[in-house]
Design a protein around this motif. Structure first.
Motif: not given
Length: 350
Positions: A56, A61, A262
């Motif tokens: 991600s 992230f 995400v």
């Protein structure tokens, strides 16, 4: 006037709480805090969080992850610990006290905890198997000169989908004795079966006296993993290529934030990592003193849990950097998802 029946209901609930049998409490409040940390910190921090960061956008992230921590994680954990501490009951009766319709939710959380305990103990069995195997010289996962190794085995780190390392084959074909598919059941692994029994015996001696024994065990179970993580980080940081892996972890790829997946993964990671809704933390908080400062415990457990995930990220990504150095490729091209069948056929999975 509807206030009369409402007041009567509140008085009745308070009387029911006052009449319930006395419940033991933690010997020291730090024991509950450590138990909560030990319950929250686990495989989700060491395995799943670094994997999600890798998939991600690295440091990107962390933005949805930390946002979900403060928007979802801390408030819901605060509510769960408050319910347990106020009602001083387990998940089923605590939620039934809040609302009789929630009794099924409490039963579901107990069922989830049972499933979690079952598969966590299998992982503990694997860890004990590796511990016992580590007393051999040379280590059985160090080379490919073993009866369980395949022609595709290599002793060097590889990114090829058609070969597997000695350590991978030890896990699959020596410890698990993995077959070609579910249609081939294989035979009972007596070594693993006996070690699984040993793991359950250890669990029993940790909890057989309730919070009195659990409160002493958590001093080791909650703190020792941090010594291991720090030792691994110190070791990995000295390896060639480790800095490249750490850069991949902390440098964000901003475009990944445009993906809804995400954000969903960040929210799921908060729920999975802290253990919200599993009933374990609610049950442990029910052994708190009634006037305990539960907000302080909530902040301590949730923040330390997230910091542990970040610490584990540094440990894992420094190892990724070393792997990429050995293979001569970038960290982003590592096949962290790849699995290879016994016949050399590639397949993918976590």
């Amino acid at each position: 006037m509807e206030s009369g029946p409402i007041q009567a209901t509140v008085v009745k609930q308070k009387a029911d709480l006052d009449q319930q049998p006395s419940r033991p409490t933690w010997s020291r409040q730090i024991e509950f805090t450590l138990a909560g940390i030990g319950c929250a910190v686990g495989l989700g921090n060491v395995w799943r969080f670094p994997y999600l960061c890798y998939r991600s956008g690295g440091g990107a992230f962390l933005i949805p992850y930390l946002l979900m921590l403060f928007v979802l994680g801390i408030p819901l954990l605060y509510m769960e610990l408050t319910v347990g501490q106020y009602t001083r009951r387990g998940p089923v009766h605590a939620l039934a006290t809040v609302c009789p319709l929630f009794k099924g939710v409490g039963m579901a959380s107990v069922a989830i905890s049972f499933i979690m305990c079952t598969y966590y103990n299998v992982v503990i069995t694997w860890a004990l198997y590796y511990l016992f195997s580590s007393f051999q010289n040379p280590l059985p996962w160090q080379n490919c000169n073993n009866t369980w190794n395949t022609p595709n085995c290599t002793s060097q780190a590889t990114n090829s989908s058609y070969s597997s390392t000695a350590s991978q084959e030890f896990f699959r074909y020596r410890m698990l004795q993995q077959t070609s598919g579910v249609e081939e059941a294989g035979v009972l692994q007596w070594e693993l079966f006996l070690i699984l029994i040993l793991a359950w015996i250890l669990i029993y001696f940790c909890i057989f006296k309730g919070v009195k024994s659990t409160g002493k065990v958590v001093y080791f179970t909650a703190l020792f993993p941090y010594f291991i993580l720090i030792a691994l980080l110190v070791n990995n940081a000295q390896l060639p290529g480790a800095l490249e892996g750490i850069k991949f972890f902390i440098v964000p790829v901003w475009k990944e934030l445009l993906s809804i997946e995400v954000w969903v993964n960040a929210a799921a990671q908060i729920f999975n990592s802290i253990g919200i809704g599993f009933g374990s933390l609610l049950a442990m908080s029910s052994y708190n003193a009634f006037n305990n400062n539960v907000l302080k415990d909530t902040l301590t457990i949730s923040i330390i849990n997230s910091l542990t995930s970040i610490l584990a990220g540094f440990v894992i990504f420094s190892a990724f950097g070393y792997m990429s150095h050995l293979q001569g490729i970038s960290v982003s091209n590592l096949a962290v998802d790849a699995q290879v069948g016994r016949n050399g056929d590639p397949n993918t999975g976590l």
